[in-house]
Design a protein around this motif. Structure first.
Motif, PDB file in Angstrom:
ATOM      1  N   LYS A  77      -9.149  -5.905  -5.501  1.00 33.86           N
ATOM      2  CA  LYS A  77     -10.420  -5.177  -5.502  1.00 33.86           C
ATOM      3  C   LYS A  77     -10.731  -4.773  -4.073  1.00 33.86           C
ATOM      4  CE  LYS A  77     -11.684  -5.986  -9.826  1.00 33.86           C
ATOM      5  NZ  LYS A  77     -10.735  -5.404 -10.693  1.00 33.86           N
ATOM      6  N   THR A  78     -11.571  -3.753  -3.908  1.00 29.76           N
ATOM      7  CA  THR A  78     -12.057  -3.401  -2.582  1.00 29.76           C
ATOM      8  C   THR A  78     -13.565  -3.548  -2.545  1.00 29.76           C
ATOM      9  OG1 THR A  78     -12.221  -1.060  -3.161  1.00 29.76           O
ATOM     10  CG2 THR A  78     -10.203  -1.776  -2.043  1.00 29.76           C
TER      11      THR A  78
ATOM     12  N   SER B  12      -7.774 -10.007  -2.601  1.00 28.05           N
ATOM     13  CA  SER B  12      -6.655 -10.293  -3.497  1.00 28.05           C
ATOM     14  C   SER B  12      -6.793 -11.718  -4.002  1.00 28.05           C
ATOM     15  CB  SER B  12      -5.317 -10.111  -2.783  1.00 28.05           C
ATOM     16  OG  SER B  12      -5.210 -10.984  -1.677  1.00 28.05           O
TER      17      SER B  12
ATOM     18  N   ASP C  98     -16.865  -2.240   0.160  1.00 22.56           N
ATOM     19  CA  ASP C  98     -17.134  -1.307   1.254  1.00 22.56           C
ATOM     20  C   ASP C  98     -18.223  -1.794   2.197  1.00 22.56           C
ATOM     21  OD1 ASP C  98     -15.221   0.565   0.425  1.00 22.56           O
ATOM     22  OD2 ASP C  98     -16.601   1.392  -1.053  1.00 22.56           O
TER      23      ASP C  98
ATOM     24  N   ARG D 269     -14.935  -1.766   4.940  1.00 19.46           N
ATOM     25  CA  ARG D 269     -13.973  -1.675   3.834  1.00 19.46           C
ATOM     26  C   ARG D 269     -12.976  -2.826   3.932  1.00 19.46           C
ATOM     27  NH1 ARG D 269     -12.937   1.971  -0.211  1.00 19.46           N
ATOM     28  NH2 ARG D 269     -10.803   1.930  -0.951  1.00 19.46           N
ATOM     29  N   LEU D 270     -12.914  -3.633   2.880  1.00 22.40           N
ATOM     30  CA  LEU D 270     -12.031  -4.790   2.822  1.00 22.40           C
ATOM     31  C   LEU D 270     -11.283  -4.796   1.495  1.00 22.40           C
ATOM     32  CD1 LEU D 270     -14.596  -7.466   4.053  1.00 22.40           C
ATOM     33  CD2 LEU D 270     -12.755  -6.462   5.408  1.00 22.40           C
ATOM     34  N   LEU D 271     -10.100  -5.384   1.504  1.00 22.44           N
ATOM     35  CA  LEU D 271      -9.315  -5.569   0.290  1.00 22.44           C
ATOM     36  C   LEU D 271      -9.368  -7.049  -0.070  1.00 22.44           C
ATOM     37  CD1 LEU D 271      -7.184  -4.582  -1.831  1.00 22.44           C
ATOM     38  CD2 LEU D 271      -5.441  -5.160  -0.121  1.00 22.44           C
TER      39      LEU D 271
ATOM     40  N   ARG E  55      -8.319  -6.823   6.056  1.00 21.48           N
ATOM     41  CA  ARG E  55      -8.931  -5.642   6.718  1.00 21.48           C
ATOM     42  C   ARG E  55      -8.022  -4.473   6.651  1.00 21.48           C
ATOM     43  NH1 ARG E  55     -12.742  -5.809  11.656  1.00 21.48           N
ATOM     44  NH2 ARG E  55     -14.198  -7.211  10.732  1.00 21.48           N
TER      45      ARG E  55
ATOM     46  N   SER F  27       0.863  -1.177   0.000  1.00 18.98           N
ATOM     47  CA  SER F  27       0.000   0.000   0.000  1.00 18.98           C
ATOM     48  C   SER F  27       0.900   1.228   0.000  1.00 18.98           C
ATOM     49  CB  SER F  27      -0.888  -0.010   1.245  1.00 18.98           C
ATOM     50  OG  SER F  27      -1.658   1.176   1.306  1.00 18.98           O
TER      51      SER F  27
END
Length: 143
Positions: free
Chosen positions: A121-122, A132, A124, A128-130, A143, A36
């Motif tokens: 991708k995210t 992969s 919401d 809010r999560l990522l 998280r 990030s």
């Protein structure tokens, strides 16, 4: 034919604008790392996943890019660089880290991917999560 072993970015997402306070980038690469990038502060950049047990945190630095036009005295921008530190030799590893590094005793399942990161991708909702996914056919939620 020569094949490079240098990591390559395979997944990228984020928001880039003239306001560096709201700009960010998240990358996934062939070295199994998710990073990030915070354009406002290199100190707030983080390696989300991919470091091996006992490996020091990555170091993120900002450096000025010289302008190609010699009549301008300013730099033309900044470049963010990530340096991953190698594993330190066992002789300088803190004793509490040696069992974890040598995978002795109960070993938790790895949280990082074991293949190249292919997409990010995210979501919401509900928070809010990522997300992969990687070449190892695994989807992970962060998280």
């Amino acid at each position: 034919m020569h094949h490079s072993t240098a990591p390559a970015v395979r997944a990228i997402m984020g928001r880039i604008s003239t306001n560096t306070a709201t700009s960010y980038l998240i990358t996934g690469s062939t070295d199994h790392h998710i990073r990030s990038w915070d354009f406002a502060s290199p100190a707030d950049c983080v390696t989300v996943s991919g470091l091996v047990p006992g490996q020091p945190p990555s170091e993120y630095l900002a450096t000025s890019i010289p302008c190609a036009d010699p009549s301008r005295r300013k730099s033309s921008g900044k470049l963010l660089v990530c340096r991953d530190s190698p594993l330190p030799p066992l002789v300088v590893t803190p004793p509490s880290q040696i069992p974890l590094r040598e995978m002795r005793g109960p070993v938790p399942p790895p949280t990082c991917h074991t293949g190249a990161i292919m997409d990010l991708k995210t979501v919401d909702v509900p928070v809010r999560l990522l997300l992969s996914c990687s070449r190892d056919e695994t989807v992970k939620v962060w998280r």
